[in-house]
Motif scaffolding. Structure first.
Motif, PDB file in Angstrom:
ATOM      1  N   HIS A 110      33.258  11.079  61.090  1.00 33.13           N
ATOM      2  CA  HIS A 110      32.012  10.406  61.432  1.00 33.13           C
ATOM      3  C   HIS A 110      32.114   8.923  61.111  1.00 33.13           C
ATOM      4  O   HIS A 110      31.598   8.466  60.087  1.00 33.13           O
ATOM      5  N   PRO A 111      32.809   8.141  61.956  1.00 30.24           N
ATOM      6  CA  PRO A 111      32.850   6.703  61.729  1.00 30.24           C
ATOM      7  C   PRO A 111      31.451   6.130  61.998  1.00 30.24           C
ATOM      8  O   PRO A 111      30.909   6.325  63.087  1.00 30.24           O
ATOM      9  N   THR A 112      30.887   5.479  60.997  1.00 24.43           N
ATOM     10  CA  THR A 112      29.480   5.092  61.047  1.00 24.43           C
ATOM     11  C   THR A 112      29.369   3.571  60.967  1.00 24.43           C
ATOM     12  O   THR A 112      29.856   2.974  60.005  1.00 24.43           O
ATOM     13  N   VAL A 113      28.765   2.987  61.983  1.00 22.73           N
ATOM     14  CA  VAL A 113      28.589   1.529  61.988  1.00 22.73           C
ATOM     15  C   VAL A 113      27.229   1.205  61.373  1.00 22.73           C
ATOM     16  O   VAL A 113      26.200   1.730  61.803  1.00 22.73           O
ATOM     17  N   LEU A 114      27.270   0.362  60.346  1.00 22.69           N
ATOM     18  CA  LEU A 114      26.042  -0.069  59.672  1.00 22.69           C
ATOM     19  C   LEU A 114      25.659  -1.409  60.271  1.00 22.69           C
ATOM     20  O   LEU A 114      26.372  -2.392  60.119  1.00 22.69           O
ATOM     21  N   CYS A 115      24.540  -1.427  60.987  1.00 23.14           N
ATOM     22  CA  CYS A 115      24.216  -2.628  61.755  1.00 23.14           C
ATOM     23  C   CYS A 115      22.704  -2.796  61.864  1.00 23.14           C
ATOM     24  O   CYS A 115      21.937  -2.174  61.137  1.00 23.14           O
ATOM     25  N   ASP A 116      22.304  -3.668  62.758  1.00 21.44           N
ATOM     26  CA  ASP A 116      20.887  -3.975  62.943  1.00 21.44           C
ATOM     27  C   ASP A 116      20.627  -4.057  64.437  1.00 21.44           C
ATOM     28  O   ASP A 116      21.164  -4.938  65.114  1.00 21.44           O
ATOM     29  N   GLU A 117      19.818  -3.146  64.946  1.00 22.33           N
ATOM     30  CA  GLU A 117      19.688  -3.101  66.410  1.00 22.33           C
ATOM     31  C   GLU A 117      19.032  -4.353  66.988  1.00 22.33           C
ATOM     32  O   GLU A 117      19.099  -4.580  68.190  1.00 22.33           O
ATOM     33  N   ARG A 118      18.433  -5.181  66.116  1.00 22.26           N
ATOM     34  CA  ARG A 118      17.841  -6.432  66.610  1.00 22.26           C
ATOM     35  C   ARG A 118      18.910  -7.485  66.879  1.00 22.26           C
ATOM     36  O   ARG A 118      18.664  -8.470  67.554  1.00 22.26           O
ATOM     37  N   ASP A 119      20.121  -7.267  66.319  1.00 20.11           N
ATOM     38  CA  ASP A 119      21.231  -8.211  66.522  1.00 20.11           C
ATOM     39  C   ASP A 119      22.050  -7.750  67.729  1.00 20.11           C
ATOM     40  O   ASP A 119      22.907  -6.882  67.635  1.00 20.11           O
ATOM     41  N   HIS A 120      21.733  -8.350  68.880  1.00 22.12           N
ATOM     42  CA  HIS A 120      22.324  -7.855  70.123  1.00 22.12           C
ATOM     43  C   HIS A 120      23.833  -8.021  70.169  1.00 22.12           C
ATOM     44  O   HIS A 120      24.545  -7.182  70.703  1.00 22.12           O
ATOM     45  N   ASP A 121      24.309  -9.101  69.582  1.00 22.84           N
ATOM     46  CA  ASP A 121      25.748  -9.328  69.575  1.00 22.84           C
ATOM     47  C   ASP A 121      26.437  -8.237  68.744  1.00 22.84           C
ATOM     48  O   ASP A 121      27.436  -7.651  69.165  1.00 22.84           O
ATOM     49  N   GLU A 122      25.866  -7.960  67.595  1.00 24.97           N
ATOM     50  CA  GLU A 122      26.459  -6.932  66.749  1.00 24.97           C
ATOM     51  C   GLU A 122      26.431  -5.559  67.454  1.00 24.97           C
ATOM     52  O   GLU A 122      27.409  -4.801  67.399  1.00 24.97           O
ATOM     53  N   MET A 123      25.337  -5.285  68.128  1.00 24.67           N
ATOM     54  CA  MET A 123      25.247  -3.997  68.831  1.00 24.67           C
ATOM     55  C   MET A 123      26.297  -3.914  69.945  1.00 24.67           C
ATOM     56  O   MET A 123      26.876  -2.842  70.180  1.00 24.67           O
ATOM     57  N   ALA A 124      26.528  -5.005  70.625  1.00 26.84           N
ATOM     58  CA  ALA A 124      27.538  -5.016  71.693  1.00 26.84           C
ATOM     59  C   ALA A 124      28.924  -4.772  71.094  1.00 26.84           C
ATOM     60  O   ALA A 124      29.738  -4.030  71.664  1.00 26.84           O
ATOM     61  N   ARG A 125      29.167  -5.375  69.921  1.00 29.22           N
ATOM     62  CA  ARG A 125      30.461  -5.152  69.277  1.00 29.22           C
ATOM     63  C   ARG A 125      30.602  -3.697  68.812  1.00 29.22           C
ATOM     64  O   ARG A 125      31.669  -3.099  68.919  1.00 29.22           O
ATOM     65  N   ALA A 126      29.500  -3.138  68.331  1.00 30.19           N
ATOM     66  CA  ALA A 126      29.532  -1.728  67.905  1.00 30.19           C
ATOM     67  C   ALA A 126      29.858  -0.827  69.090  1.00 30.19           C
ATOM     68  O   ALA A 126      30.659   0.106  68.999  1.00 30.19           O
ATOM     69  N   HIS A 127      29.239  -1.124  70.206  1.00 30.30           N
ATOM     70  CA  HIS A 127      29.482  -0.348  71.418  1.00 30.30           C
ATOM     71  C   HIS A 127      30.954  -0.446  71.830  1.00 30.30           C
ATOM     72  O   HIS A 127      31.603   0.564  72.148  1.00 30.30           O
ATOM     73  N   ALA A 128      31.480  -1.678  71.775  1.00 30.72           N
ATOM     74  CA  ALA A 128      32.898  -1.886  72.141  1.00 30.72           C
ATOM     75  C   ALA A 128      33.823  -1.148  71.167  1.00 30.72           C
ATOM     76  O   ALA A 128      34.844  -0.571  71.569  1.00 30.72           O
ATOM     77  N   LEU A 148      26.039   6.711  64.051  1.00 28.29           N
ATOM     78  CA  LEU A 148      26.939   7.747  63.541  1.00 28.29           C
ATOM     79  C   LEU A 148      27.663   8.392  64.713  1.00 28.29           C
ATOM     80  O   LEU A 148      27.027   8.870  65.630  1.00 28.29           O
ATOM     81  N   GLU A 149      28.987   8.414  64.673  1.00 26.73           N
ATOM     82  CA  GLU A 149      29.708   9.079  65.754  1.00 26.73           C
ATOM     83  C   GLU A 149      30.467  10.298  65.250  1.00 26.73           C
ATOM     84  O   GLU A 149      30.451  10.599  64.060  1.00 26.73           O
ATOM     85  N   ASP A 150      31.121  10.967  66.152  1.00 22.40           N
ATOM     86  CA  ASP A 150      31.520  12.345  65.908  1.00 22.40           C
ATOM     87  C   ASP A 150      32.903  12.622  66.505  1.00 22.40           C
ATOM     88  O   ASP A 150      33.168  13.661  67.068  1.00 22.40           O
TER      89      ASP A 150
END
Lengths: 477, 477
Positions: B379-397, B339-341
């Motif tokens: 609050h743009p909120t990314v729904l993801c799975d922290e076990r999926d490293h690729d997805e987490m990297a994309r969320a970060h980007a 969740l971001e702000d």
């Protein structure tokens, strides 16, 4: 003594017309609006950009000149008097309104813009900048921010702090800072902007300000009430708030002030009355009508001697203008006008008037009191002559004893004028030696050499030591 | 590892029941409401007085334990996670409402009082405490002050900072402080109270708070509008403000959030719509009726797909409650909810939605966005799975690129959640390395040993050096 080389440098950087150093030019810049405080600077500069502010600060530091920033000098606590001499940096020529953003409801202006000019410029766009210090026709926005100026509309609309969204300025180390923005919410990092507001020119020089605007009230009613005794006026104020009516303005004058104002503006104020309340309610016409009726009912219940509703906007403006003359009217009466700024929790208003009366009797002084009754913010003003040492001593004792009681009631020694020079001793009484140490720590963090507005808020020397900290370092109220 | 002697001392000072040190007890105190951040403390204490706060701090210092203050742990930036281990000081048992002062319109409460409990207690006296963070049923007033919490009513009524009149607390050196009071105006000394608000537990521990109350609005209308595309919703928001209507609430949800909320609460939200605006206008019945009509007219002009006026207070409360479930509803959908702000000047709202959509496409993520549209606070909120490293990297980007644009528009990386742990790298981007140095100077002034909430807002080490100062030390926005 400032060197001729430094003068030449300043002129080169700021332009000849923006550097004053002849004694006759310096004389008027050694005052602000505080009686009895005057000190000649060595040089006065009028920067027209933040780069020129930095250049002037650099030369001041090189020459070992203390630096006192100022705007129009309407301050009432001596905050812009150059008590240590040196350089006065006057921001009145940085006076451009840079932007009125109608989409985001903000205005951005340089620090030297006159408060009323900003008010009028945004009003022309159908917007409203509420803070209205008594000196708004002359005071600058930068000065208002540095002092966290109040005003007549504070009761409903708050004070300058409540409208500051962003600041640009220069710190003592000459770093340019920008803090805040146009986002109405911002919690990124400490409230540095909020620390600069009210820092009285001791932490940094504010050069640009972005303020919040609001839609203007559509309607306004002005009600004037006279009272046979001051305590009844105080009771009316408490009852109005208790009835959940928040007027935009609720100003009080006692008999002495009524008479001085009437002598000055001759608008037919009844000289025999003990007090006057000037009440304005504003907003949408429907609640305004109800609130005006509610105020009237309460004034009748407490048995106000007379109740008048302003006939029209012009009449109302005349009454408000008369109130704004209070200080000038008092100042004509005696050689010296000592104006104080005692503020109490609103519920203590009537008692505070009682205490002022008791002390006036005790110390045999001529005292006129006016102020922002709705805020509990009073200006008990001693009319005296500074050549009469006995009278001055009694005036000092009067304020001393009054502030003791104000502090006992949880009040403050300054509601809106700041500490400056005039209230340094009172500040320590309010926030304790520990509280003063907290302030000094902050000062030392941002201005370790004490370059900016030295001698204000607290005295130099007596630095914050480990021993102080271990002694307890308590801020009590 | 905390010594058994220290545990014994803590129990002696605070009582057995107020000291937890068994691992199973500590587990839940290592979280707040921020995903992916957890760290076990060594001991958790629940002081019930400021004297106990001081006693616990003394033992923490003696044992070399870093100290993390917390309330209910509803924070969304990791601010109360004990990342350095040590002692968690939980203020939830200091939860007395000490006074509701109807004459001065103030309430005084200990830091651990639940926000909604305070709201209800003052409402029972016919008064109104406006700040209403999303977590108000669980969050504490002290936490709200430490984070300068926002809420749904911020647009018209402002945020927590706007209501704090006085604070009591304990600084890192264990000095007791009290700052501010019940006077509605107070300019005695620097705005230290204003520096503590939003300092995220890094400058002092707040133990008692006095807040301003106001008369409650007499009437309220709730309007719900659906849109075929998000930009039109953004345009509606801008036009409403431009029409000088300031609703108390103007909340937005996009399609993803509408669907998650509908899955969760099943109140018949139309799943095919691109966006929903929930608008509340409140105040006196006459302007409320006019403002509701004005809002409706604008919604028709921009061609909202559907416009509904809440039938009654119950219906309106249901809609507002549904909005408050947004985060919980989103959190059910995927293992990890980021969740971001992001907050922008209000005029950039529609563009921000465009940018979120563009970046969602670019990074192939599942994103739901909701927030306080009237404040530009999303609050743009990314729904993801922290076990999926690729997805987490994309969320970060995704967030990286989004914040770049938000900052370019003069926005902020945090409108109301604070910096805490989660946004340290973004803070430096917003206020620059110089800005971070200003913050660090303040931190070092009040907590030179870094005892209070270490690891938050900025990283340790990299102290403020003379070299930094000379390099420019610029805070830019």
């Amino acid at each position: 003594m400032i060197s001729s080389t430094a003068i030449a440098h300043l002129k080169e950087k700021l332009g000849d017309a923006n550097v004053l150093h002849e004694k006759e030019d310096l004389l008027t810049l050694g005052y602000d609006s505080t009686p009895g405080v005057h000190h000649l600077p060595e040089v006065v500069v009028y920067p027209t950009s933040s780069e020129q502010v930095v250049a002037a600060m650099e030369i001041a530091e090189r020459e070992g000149l203390p630096l006192t920033p100022r705007g129009s000098g309407t301050g009432l606590s001596g905050g812009s008097v150059p008590v240590k001499g040196g350089m006065v940096l006057c921001l009145t020529r940085m006076n451009r309104i840079l932007e009125i953003d109608e989409e985001n409801l903000t205005a951005t202006a340089e620090a030297g813009v006159i408060t009323l000019d900003l008010f009028n410029a945004v009003a022309a766009k159908g917007l409203f900048y509420p803070p209205d210090p008594g000196s708004q026709k002359i005071s600058t926005l930068g000065g208002n921010v540095a002092e966290n100026a109040g005003g007549l509309r504070g009761l409903k609309y708050g004070v300058t702090r409540d409208y500051v969204m962003a600041l640009k300025g220069v710190l003592a180390d000459r770093s340019l800072i920008a803090t805040g923005g146009k986002s109405v919410k911002d919690v990124a990092g400490y409230g540095f902007k909020d620390l600069l507001v009210g820092s009285e020119g001791t932490l940094g020089i504010i050069t640009e300000i972005t303020v919040k605007l609001i839609p203007p009230p559509q309607d306004k009613r002005t009600i004037l009430a006279y009272f046979d005794d001051v305590r009844t006026a105080g009771e009316a104020v408490s009852r109005i708030i208790a009835a959940k009516i928040i007027p935009s303005t609720m100003e009080i004058m006692d008999r002495a002030v009524i008479n001085c104002v009437e002598d000055y503006v001759k608008i037919g104020l009844p000289r025999q009355m003990a007090a006057l309340l000037l009440i304005e309610v504003d907003g949408h016409p429907a609640p305004v009508a109800e609130e005006a009726a509610g105020v009237r009912k309460i004034l009748e219940e407490v048995k106000a001697a007379e109740i008048h509703v302003a006939r029209d906007a012009e009449h109302a403006a005349g009454l408000a203008a008369a109130r704004r003359t209070a200080l000038s009217a008092l100042a004509r009466v005696s050689p010296t006008t000592l104006l104080e700024d005692a503020t109490v929790p609103r519920s203590r208003l009537a008692e505070t008037f009682g205490e002022i009366e008791r002390l006036r009797e005790k110390y045999q002084l001529k005292v006129g009191t006016f102020g922002h009754a709705g805020d509990g913010n009073l200006h008990p003003t001693v009319l005296c002559d500074e050549r009469d040492h006995d009278e001055m001593a009694r005036a000092h004792a009067f304020y001393n004893e009054l502030y003791e009681q104000v502090l006992a009631w949880g009040g403050t020694v300054s509601g809106e004028h700041g500490i400056g020079l005039a209230k340094k001793e009172y500040l320590a009484r309010q926030i304790g030696p520990g509280g003063v140490q907290v302030m000094k720590r902050i000062k030392q963090t941002f201005d370790p050499q004490g370059l900016l507005n030295p001698g204000k808020i607290f005295d130099e020397g007596d630095p914050c030591t480990k021993a102080h900290v271990e002694e307890g370092f308590r801020v009590s109220h």
